[in-house]
Design an enzyme around this catalytic site. Structure first.
Site, mmCIF file in Angstrom:
data_model
loop_
_atom_site.group_PDB
_atom_site.id
_atom_site.type_symbol
_atom_site.label_atom_id
_atom_site.label_comp_id
_atom_site.label_asym_id
_atom_site.label_seq_id
_atom_site.Cartn_x
_atom_site.Cartn_y
_atom_site.Cartn_z
ATOM 1 N N PRO A 350 -49.798 -57.480 -63.755
ATOM 2 C CA PRO A 350 -50.362 -57.337 -62.405
ATOM 3 C C PRO A 350 -49.226 -57.098 -61.400
ATOM 4 C CG PRO A 350 -50.550 -59.616 -63.183
ATOM 5 C CD PRO A 350 -49.867 -58.846 -64.269
ATOM 6 N N ASP A 526 -44.019 -58.968 -61.199
ATOM 7 C CA ASP A 526 -45.144 -59.462 -61.997
ATOM 8 C C ASP A 526 -45.749 -60.650 -61.242
ATOM 9 O OD1 ASP A 526 -46.785 -60.719 -63.856
ATOM 10 O OD2 ASP A 526 -45.457 -60.277 -65.555
ATOM 11 N N HIS A 527 -46.952 -60.451 -60.747
ATOM 12 C CA HIS A 527 -47.551 -61.463 -59.874
ATOM 13 C C HIS A 527 -47.928 -62.732 -60.634
ATOM 14 C CE1 HIS A 527 -48.884 -62.913 -56.173
ATOM 15 N NE2 HIS A 527 -49.811 -62.032 -55.831
ATOM 16 N N ARG A 528 -47.922 -62.672 -61.969
ATOM 17 C CA ARG A 528 -48.194 -63.902 -62.727
ATOM 18 C C ARG A 528 -47.011 -64.849 -62.631
ATOM 19 N NH1 ARG A 528 -49.169 -61.082 -68.396
ATOM 20 N NH2 ARG A 528 -47.245 -60.142 -67.638
#
Ligand code: CAO
Length: 555
Positions: A350, A526-528
């Site tokens: 994401p 990476d938004h995680r």
């Protein structure tokens, strides 16, 4: 009137014990001329045996595992209406490599002749593609050695592939590889040079004399890769659920017959992702089928991420030539592999991109001041070397950016080293070589290495480990143009910095507008792993470092 033909193994050189590793047809199957009947394998090559006639398979006289040589009967065909008596019972040999003997170990034969009494001296010699038995150039699909590698006699150097066969080319010499002249995707012919080797002296007791050849290249600092280098023995190579990250082409040896390679290609299955269940880790037809089934079932398992499962094969086929003139050009191997990796990263991670501008007025003035002095020392001082240093300072301040998400999705692996990947645009596509230990190198050293690495990338001289082990990547389009872009995170990194072209802009200093040189930064992450606030802190910190490069001396 139907006519029965006994099909035999064609001329395959002196080989008498090629193993039948696959029977590609069954009794009752109808085959056309050139359809693969069986696949043979020797120590060094695999080859299809094509059908010499169209017809129906009425009897199979061989089994998988049988060892055969020229003239062995393999099956009987019922050839429908008699094709001119078809007297020759032997399957036509393929006009390509498989009909020739296995390649002889490469390099000059003299190199193998130890002189009984002469003091042994390491000599520089060419590694040469042996006689392939055909004029047509063939594809290099794997390069198993890199500059600096020590190779043994018989160690596989490269794998070549034609439509019908793949084969390994072994070395006849042991020694150190000092240069490589070919890369994956190249086409080679008999006699082409694979590279140069500093061949070991045959006599271990002799005191090694000073080499008569040019000095060995200085040892590359990146001898030991922190990541396991792709193994060349597939039996041992664990195949991950999803592919290795490298943007480069090499992922270690893949053992599969030409028929299986073609089968996988037709289905759009990436062989490097498939775990082989055959002998020595060989990929079998069932493995490809299972993999395809698994891939097809993934969207259901992941119903919420439906878009992620779309592949080009899912899209309607459009005949573009209906609308005007077209031309079809093949993608390079690098482009094909990049396309798989980029698609996977885009879908799997994401992404969010944070934009920032760094005021590099002073940095650029300093660079301009130093540029000629640097050039006198042979260093081309571009802004990128400064940026690498600044990025490391920000990675130290925000260790979450110097990390990889563990495959279980439950842990973050923080890295204590600072290896930076740099996207390099080459005529064959994008590659991302890694510059190691950036924290320990001066800006001059980084600029020099950057120049060397990007030149090597463009000459296709980078080995597999030159592209492994990165922590964070930089993609600089600053030398070209643009105001911002959204780079794709280079998994297993968790962030990538895109750099666009700096521009003079009027900046309000509280009292008036001042002309300042502003550098656009685009950080995709990476938004995680990273949230928006942290990303904004990272880019602000980075802009601060670039805004006053004296800060880089402080920590
Ligand atoms: N703003 C303004 N000028 C810049 C700049 C920037 N951000 N970055 C570089 N420049 C200037 C350089 O200073 C140099 O000019 P001078 O010779 O006058 O100093 C000129 O542009 C050319 O630089 P360069 O591109 O040759 O060198 P580099 O160190 O900046 O970059 C490399 C090296 C290998 C990264 C680059 O050549 C390259 O391949 N870039 C493309 C990367 C890419 O394709 N990314 C996209 C990935 S996503 O598809």
């Amino acid at each position: 009137m139907s006519n029965t033909i006994e099909v035999k193994i064609p001329d395959i050189g002196d080989i008498s014990d090629a193993e039948i590793i696959e029977i590609s047809v069954a009794v009752g199957d109808t085959v056309d001329v050139e359809d693969t009947l069986i696949v043979l394998e020797t120590e060094k090559a695999s080859m299809d045996v094509p059908s010499p006639h169209a017809g129906e398979v009425v009897n199979i006289q061989c089994s998988e595992g049988d060892k055969v040589g020229e003239g062995a009967a393999i099956l009987t065909l019922s050839a429908g209406e008699a094709t001119q008596a078809t007297p020759e019972p032997v399957a036509e040999p393929e006009p390509v490599i498989e009909s020739t003997p296995e390649p002889q170990p490469v390099s000059e034969p003299e190199a193998k002749q130890p002189e009984a009494t002469v003091t042994a001296v390491a000599t520089e010699q060419d590694l040469i593609i042996p006689d392939l038995g055909q004029d047509e150039a063939v594809d290099v699909i794997e390069v198993m050695i890199a500059e600096g590698d020590e190779v043994e006699v018989d160690q596989a150097l490269v794998t070549l592939e034609t439509e019908k066969a793949s084969m390994e080319v072994p070395s006849s010499l042991s020694g150190k590889v000092i240069s490589l002249s070919i890369a994956v995707g190249d086409k080679v012919s008999s006699g082409d040079v694979v590279g140069k080797i500093l061949a070991s002296a045959p006599d271990a007791e002799s005191e090694p004399a000073a080499p008569t050849t040019p000095a060995e290249p200085e040892p590359a600092p990146e001898v030991a890769s922190p990541e396991p280098v792709a193994e060349s023995t597939p039996a041992k190579a664990p195949v991950p659920d999803y592919p290795a990250i490298q943007s480069g082409p090499d992922k270690g040896a893949i053992y599969a017959s030409p028929a299986i390679r073609r089968f996988a290609r037709e289905l759009g299955a990436d062989l490097s992702k498939i775990k082989g269940s055959g002998k020595k880790g060989r990929v079998l037809k069932e493995d490809v089928q299972q993999f395809v089934k698994y891939e097809l079932s993934r969207p259901k398992a992941n119903a919420n991420s439906g878009a992620g499962s779309v592949t080009p094969a899912d899209l309607p086929v459009i005949d573009h030539s209906k609308f005007g003139d077209t031309e079809q050009i093949p993608l390079s191997r690098i482009q094909k592999i990049s396309s798989v990796n980029l698609h996977r990263n885009w879908v799997m991670i994401p992404h969010v991109t944070q934009h920032e501008e760094a005021d590099i007025t002073e940095m650029e003035a300093f660079r301009q001041e130093m540029k000629n002095e640097a050039m006198n020392e042979g260093v081309r001082l571009t802004p990128l070397a400064f940026m690498m240093k600044a990025v490391v300072a920000s990675l130290k301040a925000f260790p979450r950016f110097n990390a990889s998400l563990a495959n279980d999705g439950e842990n973050l692996i923080l890295k204590k080293y600072f290896h930076i990947g740099v996207a390099v645009d080459t005529p064959d596509g994008l590659v991302v070589p890694v510059i190691r230990d950036v924290d320990q190198k001066s800006i001059y050293e980084l600029a020099t290495e950057l120049g060397e690495v990007s030149a090597k990338a463009r000459e296709k001289k980078l080995g597999i480990d030159a592209m492994q082990g990165g922590c964070f990547s930089i993609s600089s389009l600053g030398g070209i143009g643009g105001t911002s872009f959204t780079p794709i995170v280079n998994w297993p990194d968790v962030a990538i910095l895109g750099v666009s072209k700096s521009q003079m802009k009027p900046v309000w200093n509280g009292e008036s507008f001042e002309p300042r040189l502003m550098l656009p930064l685009s950080l995709s992450y990476d938004h995680r792993v990273i949230d928006g606030a942290l990303a904004a802190k990272f880019t602000s910190h980075l802009a601060q470092q670039l805004g006053d490069i004296r800060r880089l001396l402080l920590k």
